[in-house]
Design an enzyme around this catalytic site. Structure first.
Site, PDB file in Angstrom:
ATOM      1  N   CYS A  55      -8.146  -3.495  -7.596  1.00 15.74           N
ATOM      2  CA  CYS A  55      -9.634  -2.942  -6.955  1.00 15.74           C
ATOM      3  C   CYS A  55     -10.057  -1.484  -6.151  1.00 15.74           C
ATOM      4  O   CYS A  55      -8.364  -1.185  -6.618  1.00 15.74           O
ATOM      5  CB  CYS A  55      -8.804  -3.876  -5.221  1.00 15.74           C
ATOM      6  SG  CYS A  55      -7.699  -2.711  -4.244  1.00 15.74           S
ATOM      7  N   GLU A 106       1.135 -12.211  -4.011  1.00 16.29           N
ATOM      8  CA  GLU A 106       0.149 -12.073  -4.749  1.00 16.29           C
ATOM      9  C   GLU A 106       0.060 -12.845  -5.682  1.00 16.29           C
ATOM     10  O   GLU A 106      -0.654 -13.782  -5.967  1.00 16.29           O
ATOM     11  CB  GLU A 106      -1.345 -10.926  -4.267  1.00 16.29           C
ATOM     12  CG  GLU A 106      -2.551 -11.431  -5.005  1.00 16.29           C
ATOM     13  CD  GLU A 106      -2.729  -9.789  -5.339  1.00 16.29           C
ATOM     14  OE1 GLU A 106      -2.979  -9.050  -4.923  1.00 16.29           O
ATOM     15  OE2 GLU A 106      -3.079  -9.864  -6.648  1.00 16.29           O
ATOM     16  N   CYS A 112      -8.106  -0.449   3.993  1.00 14.46           N
ATOM     17  CA  CYS A 112      -9.011  -0.649   3.047  1.00 14.46           C
ATOM     18  C   CYS A 112      -9.750  -2.681   3.762  1.00 14.46           C
ATOM     19  O   CYS A 112      -9.479  -2.888   4.081  1.00 14.46           O
ATOM     20  CB  CYS A 112      -8.270  -1.302   1.421  1.00 14.46           C
ATOM     21  SG  CYS A 112      -7.074  -2.783   2.007  1.00 14.46           S
ATOM     22  N   SER A 163       3.199  -3.319  -2.428  1.00 16.80           N
ATOM     23  CA  SER A 163       3.144  -3.128  -3.469  1.00 16.80           C
ATOM     24  C   SER A 163       1.949  -1.264  -4.377  1.00 16.80           C
ATOM     25  O   SER A 163       2.301  -0.680  -4.801  1.00 16.80           O
ATOM     26  CB  SER A 163       2.326  -3.698  -5.030  1.00 16.80           C
ATOM     27  OG  SER A 163       2.046  -3.390  -5.720  1.00 16.80           O
ATOM     28  N   ASN A 164       0.229  -1.630  -2.960  1.00 15.77           N
ATOM     29  CA  ASN A 164      -0.138  -0.177  -3.430  1.00 15.77           C
ATOM     30  C   ASN A 164       0.547   1.307  -2.853  1.00 15.77           C
ATOM     31  O   ASN A 164       0.640   1.882  -3.507  1.00 15.77           O
ATOM     32  CB  ASN A 164      -1.216  -0.926  -2.529  1.00 15.77           C
ATOM     33  CG  ASN A 164      -1.373  -0.061  -1.183  1.00 15.77           C
ATOM     34  OD1 ASN A 164      -1.580   0.684  -0.485  1.00 15.77           O
ATOM     35  ND2 ASN A 164      -1.670  -1.598  -0.320  1.00 15.77           N
ATOM     36  N   HIS A 219       1.314  -6.445   3.879  1.00 16.93           N
ATOM     37  CA  HIS A 219       2.387  -5.553   4.088  1.00 16.93           C
ATOM     38  C   HIS A 219       2.736  -4.113   4.798  1.00 16.93           C
ATOM     39  O   HIS A 219       3.005  -3.220   4.174  1.00 16.93           O
ATOM     40  CB  HIS A 219       3.061  -4.969   2.450  1.00 16.93           C
ATOM     41  CG  HIS A 219       2.916  -7.166   2.185  1.00 16.93           C
ATOM     42  ND1 HIS A 219       2.642  -6.796   0.395  1.00 16.93           N
ATOM     43  CD2 HIS A 219       3.666  -7.600   2.851  1.00 16.93           C
ATOM     44  CE1 HIS A 219       3.555  -8.007   0.212  1.00 16.93           C
ATOM     45  NE2 HIS A 219       3.753  -8.994   1.380  1.00 16.93           N
ATOM     46  N   CYS A 226      -7.617 -11.533   1.273  1.00 21.06           N
ATOM     47  CA  CYS A 226      -9.232 -11.281   0.581  1.00 21.06           C
ATOM     48  C   CYS A 226      -9.790 -11.363   0.182  1.00 21.06           C
ATOM     49  O   CYS A 226      -9.209 -12.024  -1.536  1.00 21.06           O
ATOM     50  CB  CYS A 226      -8.162  -9.750  -0.021  1.00 21.06           C
ATOM     51  SG  CYS A 226      -9.029  -8.397  -0.563  1.00 21.06           S
TER      52      CYS A 226
END
Ligand code: SF4
EC number: 1.17.7.4
Length: 331
Positions: A208, A140, A26, A237-238, A55, A110
């Protein structure tokens, strides 16, 4: 690597890959990785990085080989050295510690995480109770909560709703971590609203664009997939959410792998359609390795399924750009 031929299933083997797009890097990860690379070029090794810059195991190992030293806390950085803060953001006390140690700090947070920090500060200044939906212990969440610890309570998924207490039910807002499951967050918010009907929502989505786009395309392909392979690290996480989303959306199996060699042949034994995606911190080379690995096992036909095209780019941190400009001027 497989052929991008419009996805005609291989008539000899009946096997195919559905490749999710968008996937991988991203804008925030791209910027954070470039920040470390440019800092290494400009100031020379070693450059200290507080926490994993993003990560992903492979990214961290690659930057280490170039001279980055990853540390957990500022105390591990020699006084006066350069330290980069990771894409996940930090609490204000971390900047303070860096000042006390005379560190040259470069903030690779970010901008979409920074946006959530700003929201937290604004609502705290207006004396709201803030319900921060996120995973306990995630960097985060620690950073965002650190902006206003007296006003923020963590809500770790729908089951966390019953634990919260607020001072004034008319002055409560929810915010969230940027990399959550969109559907699970909606469920958490719905449960919060049954307890707090006047709960306010964030001014704009905190989850996001990259997280929601990657989940959306995985949801599209999952019902057709015998197995979905997500490339990503277990602390991402994502990436972890993508496997959960695939399973919830109907994939018969889902697995997270850092590298192609982790794919177990048993996962493919009865499979005809394999879905492939990657988390927001994963370089495309690792996905290509997975496609090569699958092609060698009969899954040579690859159909790329696109549900969004991403063009967002973030510029490098101001403090780094300023030094790059000065160095260029000196010739
Ligand atoms: S996943 Fe979203 S919030 Fe996190 S770095 Fe990427 S763009 Fe930023």
């Amino acid at each position: 690597m497989g052929t991008y031929d419009g996805g005609v299933t291989d008539l000899r083997t009946g096997k195919r890959v559905l490749l999710a797009k968008p996937r991988g890097y991203c804008a925030g990860v791209d910027r954070a990785v470039q920040t470390v690379e440019e800092a290494l070029k400009l100031y020379g090794a070693p450059i200290y990085v507080r926490k994993q810059i993003v990560h992903n195991k492979h990214v961290v190992q690659t930057l280490e080989a170039q001279g980055a030293i990853f540390v957990e806390e500022n105390e591990e950085v020699p006084e006066g050295a350069t330290v980069i803060f990771s894409a996940h953001g930090v609490a204000p006390e971390v900047y303070e510690q860096a000042r006390e140690r005379s560190l040259k700090a470069i903030d690779a947070t970010c901008p979409l995480v920074t946006k959530v920090h700003q929201e937290a500060k604004r609502f705290a200044a207006e004396d709201y109770d803030i319900l921060l939906i996120g995973h306990e212990g995630h960097e985060e969440v620690i950073g965002t909560a650190g902006e206003a610890p007296a006003h923020i309570q963590l809500v770790d998924g729908p089951d966390g709703v019953d634990k919260i207490t607020v001072r004034d039910p008319e002055k409560v807002v929810w915010l969230s971590q940027t990399t959550l499951s969109v559907d699970e967050t909606l469920e958490t918010v719905a449960r919060l609203k049954t307890r707090l009907p006047l709960l306010q929502s964030p001014p704009s989505d905190d989850i996001c664009y990259a997280t929601s786009n990657r989940q959306h395309v995985v949801k599209e392909i999952a019902p057709e997939c015998d197995v979905v392979i997500v490339v990503g690290s277990t602390n991402s996480s994502n990436s972890v959410r993508l496997v959960e989303v695939a399973l919830d959306a109907g994939a018969r199996a889902g697995h997270l792998v850092d590298f192609a060699h982790e794919i177990d042949d048993a996962w493919l034994t009865d499979a005809r359609t394999v879905g492939v995606s990657s988390g927001a911190s994963v370089p495309e080379d690792l996905v290509n390795d997975v496609l090569t690995h699958l092609a060698a096992r009969g899954f040579a036909d690859v159909e790329e399924i696109t549900t969004a095209n991403e063009r967002l780019v973030f510029s490098l941190p101001q403090e780094l750009k300023r030094d790059m400009k000065a160095a260029a001027a000196r010739g």
